[in-house]
Write an enzyme that holds these catalytic residues in place. Structure first.
Site, PDB file in Angstrom:
ATOM      1  N   ASN A   9       0.911  -1.221   0.042  1.00 19.21           N
ATOM      2  CA  ASN A   9      -0.010   0.033  -0.088  1.00 19.21           C
ATOM      3  C   ASN A   9       0.826   1.284   0.196  1.00 19.21           C
ATOM      4  O   ASN A   9       1.496   1.574   1.136  1.00 19.21           O
ATOM      5  CB  ASN A   9      -0.892  -0.070   1.112  1.00 19.21           C
ATOM      6  CG  ASN A   9      -1.681   1.431   1.476  1.00 19.21           C
ATOM      7  OD1 ASN A   9      -2.059   1.997   0.439  1.00 19.21           O
ATOM      8  ND2 ASN A   9      -2.230   1.527   2.553  1.00 19.21           N
ATOM      9  N   LYS A  11       0.096   4.201  -0.261  1.00 23.16           N
ATOM     10  CA  LYS A  11      -0.327   5.664   0.256  1.00 23.16           C
ATOM     11  C   LYS A  11       0.096   6.578  -0.744  1.00 23.16           C
ATOM     12  O   LYS A  11       0.371   6.509  -1.772  1.00 23.16           O
ATOM     13  CB  LYS A  11       0.401   6.044   1.518  1.00 23.16           C
ATOM     14  CG  LYS A  11       0.186   4.577   2.526  1.00 23.16           C
ATOM     15  CD  LYS A  11       0.332   4.763   4.003  1.00 23.16           C
ATOM     16  CE  LYS A  11      -0.074   3.283   4.553  1.00 23.16           C
ATOM     17  NZ  LYS A  11       0.051   3.498   6.172  1.00 23.16           N
ATOM     18  N   HIS A  94      -9.532   2.125   4.398  1.00 16.98           N
ATOM     19  CA  HIS A  94      -8.198   2.148   5.073  1.00 16.98           C
ATOM     20  C   HIS A  94      -8.370   2.981   6.294  1.00 16.98           C
ATOM     21  O   HIS A  94      -9.070   3.962   6.470  1.00 16.98           O
ATOM     22  CB  HIS A  94      -6.956   2.893   4.377  1.00 16.98           C
ATOM     23  CG  HIS A  94      -5.623   2.413   4.979  1.00 16.98           C
ATOM     24  ND1 HIS A  94      -5.089   3.480   5.946  1.00 16.98           N
ATOM     25  CD2 HIS A  94      -4.935   1.349   4.817  1.00 16.98           C
ATOM     26  CE1 HIS A  94      -3.929   2.877   6.317  1.00 16.98           C
ATOM     27  NE2 HIS A  94      -3.816   1.948   5.622  1.00 16.98           N
ATOM     28  N   GLU A  96      -6.707   5.236   7.594  1.00 16.81           N
ATOM     29  CA  GLU A  96      -6.221   6.548   7.257  1.00 16.81           C
ATOM     30  C   GLU A  96      -7.465   7.602   6.647  1.00 16.81           C
ATOM     31  O   GLU A  96      -7.803   8.604   6.819  1.00 16.81           O
ATOM     32  CB  GLU A  96      -5.128   6.696   6.504  1.00 16.81           C
ATOM     33  CG  GLU A  96      -3.729   6.377   7.421  1.00 16.81           C
ATOM     34  CD  GLU A  96      -2.674   5.721   6.728  1.00 16.81           C
ATOM     35  OE1 GLU A  96      -2.730   5.787   5.537  1.00 16.81           O
ATOM     36  OE2 GLU A  96      -1.860   5.212   7.382  1.00 16.81           O
ATOM     37  N   GLU A 166      -5.763  -4.428  10.175  1.00 16.27           N
ATOM     38  CA  GLU A 166      -4.628  -3.506  10.640  1.00 16.27           C
ATOM     39  C   GLU A 166      -5.054  -2.945  11.795  1.00 16.27           C
ATOM     40  O   GLU A 166      -5.675  -1.709  11.788  1.00 16.27           O
ATOM     41  CB  GLU A 166      -4.603  -2.640   9.439  1.00 16.27           C
ATOM     42  CG  GLU A 166      -4.279  -3.384   8.503  1.00 16.27           C
ATOM     43  CD  GLU A 166      -3.697  -2.412   7.390  1.00 16.27           C
ATOM     44  OE1 GLU A 166      -2.652  -2.641   6.525  1.00 16.27           O
ATOM     45  OE2 GLU A 166      -4.336  -1.219   6.786  1.00 16.27           O
ATOM     46  N   GLY A 172       2.495   2.253  10.657  1.00 14.80           N
ATOM     47  CA  GLY A 172       3.628   3.193  10.538  1.00 14.80           C
ATOM     48  C   GLY A 172       4.369   3.389  11.950  1.00 14.80           C
ATOM     49  O   GLY A 172       4.951   4.273  11.998  1.00 14.80           O
ATOM     50  N   SER A 213       3.144  -2.166  10.354  1.00 15.82           N
ATOM     51  CA  SER A 213       4.586  -2.510  10.648  1.00 15.82           C
ATOM     52  C   SER A 213       5.087  -3.845  10.034  1.00 15.82           C
ATOM     53  O   SER A 213       6.104  -4.411  10.965  1.00 15.82           O
ATOM     54  CB  SER A 213       4.841  -2.032  11.919  1.00 15.82           C
ATOM     55  OG  SER A 213       4.619  -0.861  12.192  1.00 15.82           O
TER      56      SER A 213
HETATM   57  P1  PGA Z   1       2.861   0.252   7.560  1.00 11.01           P
HETATM   58  O1  PGA Z   1       1.398   0.549   6.996  1.00 11.01           O
HETATM   59  O2  PGA Z   1       3.129  -1.150   6.873  1.00 11.01           O
HETATM   60  O3  PGA Z   1       3.668   1.324   7.087  1.00 11.01           O
HETATM   61  O4  PGA Z   1       2.613   0.146   8.816  1.00 11.01           O
HETATM   62  C1  PGA Z   1       0.227  -0.529   6.644  1.00 11.01           C
HETATM   63  C2  PGA Z   1      -0.798   0.179   6.095  1.00 11.01           C
HETATM   64  O5  PGA Z   1      -1.287   1.167   6.531  1.00 11.01           O
HETATM   65  O6  PGA Z   1      -1.466  -0.703   5.271  1.00 11.01           O
END
Ligand code: PGA
Length: 247
Positions: A9, A11, A94, A96, A166, A172, A213
């Site tokens: 992903n 982003k 997601h 976010e 998630e 992140g 992560s």
């Molecule tokens: P990350 O993000 O691997 O940077 O923690 C995962 C995601 O938001 O899909």
């Protein structure tokens, strides 16, 4: 057991040139791998050039969001008709988007229906935040999100959906869930809720990814868990070498 699916992903990262350079770099090394499915969810602007760049490879292409209407006065939105033919997957809900752009279980549900109607495979994100996790509300939060996302869907539609569990506190932050934590929520909450709504057959066939992560250093341990069928990876999917290692 479903074939594991590892999706990057990206982003809001990578220009068209950067996206094309990434595909050029991973194409060769990924060629020999056929035990897992893999793909990248890229920014809208890179999808058309990437569509041509991944032709003839097993790299699946996905978008990161989509609106549910086919066309009309919705400034700035992207419709399923615009994605159809360009990509196979679309990330929906997601955290976010839920956090910064007002996505709710109801809009997630509408988007899933629209994606399925147009032959796009949704990767539906669910997960609890830190406060909910500490208050031991994970089960309630995740099962409510799954029920809301899948409301009014038919069994044959749900078969085509991927879930990404998630935990928001792991995204992140560098602090992944432990393999056992992730496995327990995916099995006892995610898969169990799908089983309750649509039957165990559908639940057992469904790809449920872990996300948050994931890195080359922890991917093996996470993916060795029986309930985890792949991952949705943000930060560690941006570097070609790291992505190939994860796959
Ligand atoms: P990350 O993000 O691997 O940077 O923690 C995962 C995601 O938001 O899909």
């Amino acid at each position: 057991m479903p074939t594991p699916f590892l999706a990057g992903n990206w982003k809001m990262n990578k220009t068209i040139d950067e996206a094309l350079a990434f595909v050029e770099a991973v194409k060769g090394p990924l060629e020999a791998i056929d035990a897992v499915d893999y793909g990248i969810c890229a920014p809208f602007t890179a999808l058309a050039p990437l569509h041509d760049a991944v032709a003839g490879t097993r790299i699946k292409l996905g978008a990161q969001n989509m609106y549910w209407e086919e066309s009309g006065a919705f400034t700035g939105e992207i419709s399923p008709l615009m994605l159809k033919g360009l990509c196979e997957n679309v990330v929906i809900g997601h955290s976010e988007r839920r956090q910064y752009f007002g996505e709710t279980d109801e809009t997630v549900n509408r988007k899933i229906k629209a994606a399925l109607e147009h032959g796009l495979q949704p990767i539906v994100c669910v997960g609890e935040n830190l406060e909910q996790n500490e208050a031991e509300q994970t089960e309630e939060v995740v099962s409510t999100q799954v029920r809301g996302a899948f409301a009014d869907l038919r069994e044959d539609q749900v078969r085509d959906i991927v879930i990404a569990y998630e935990p928001i506190w792991a995204i992140g932050t560098g602090k992944a869930a432990t393999p056992k934590q992730a496995n327990d929520v995916i099995g006892n909450v995610g898969r169990a809720t799908v089983a309750d709504m649509f039957g165990t057959d559908v639940a057992e066939q469904m790809v449920i990814q872990y996300g948050g992560s994931i890195k080359p250093a922890n991917v093996e341990e996470l993916m060795s868990q029986p309930e985890i069928n792949g991952g949705l990876v943000g930060g560690a999917s941006l570097d070609p070498e790291s992505f190939v290692t994860l796959v």
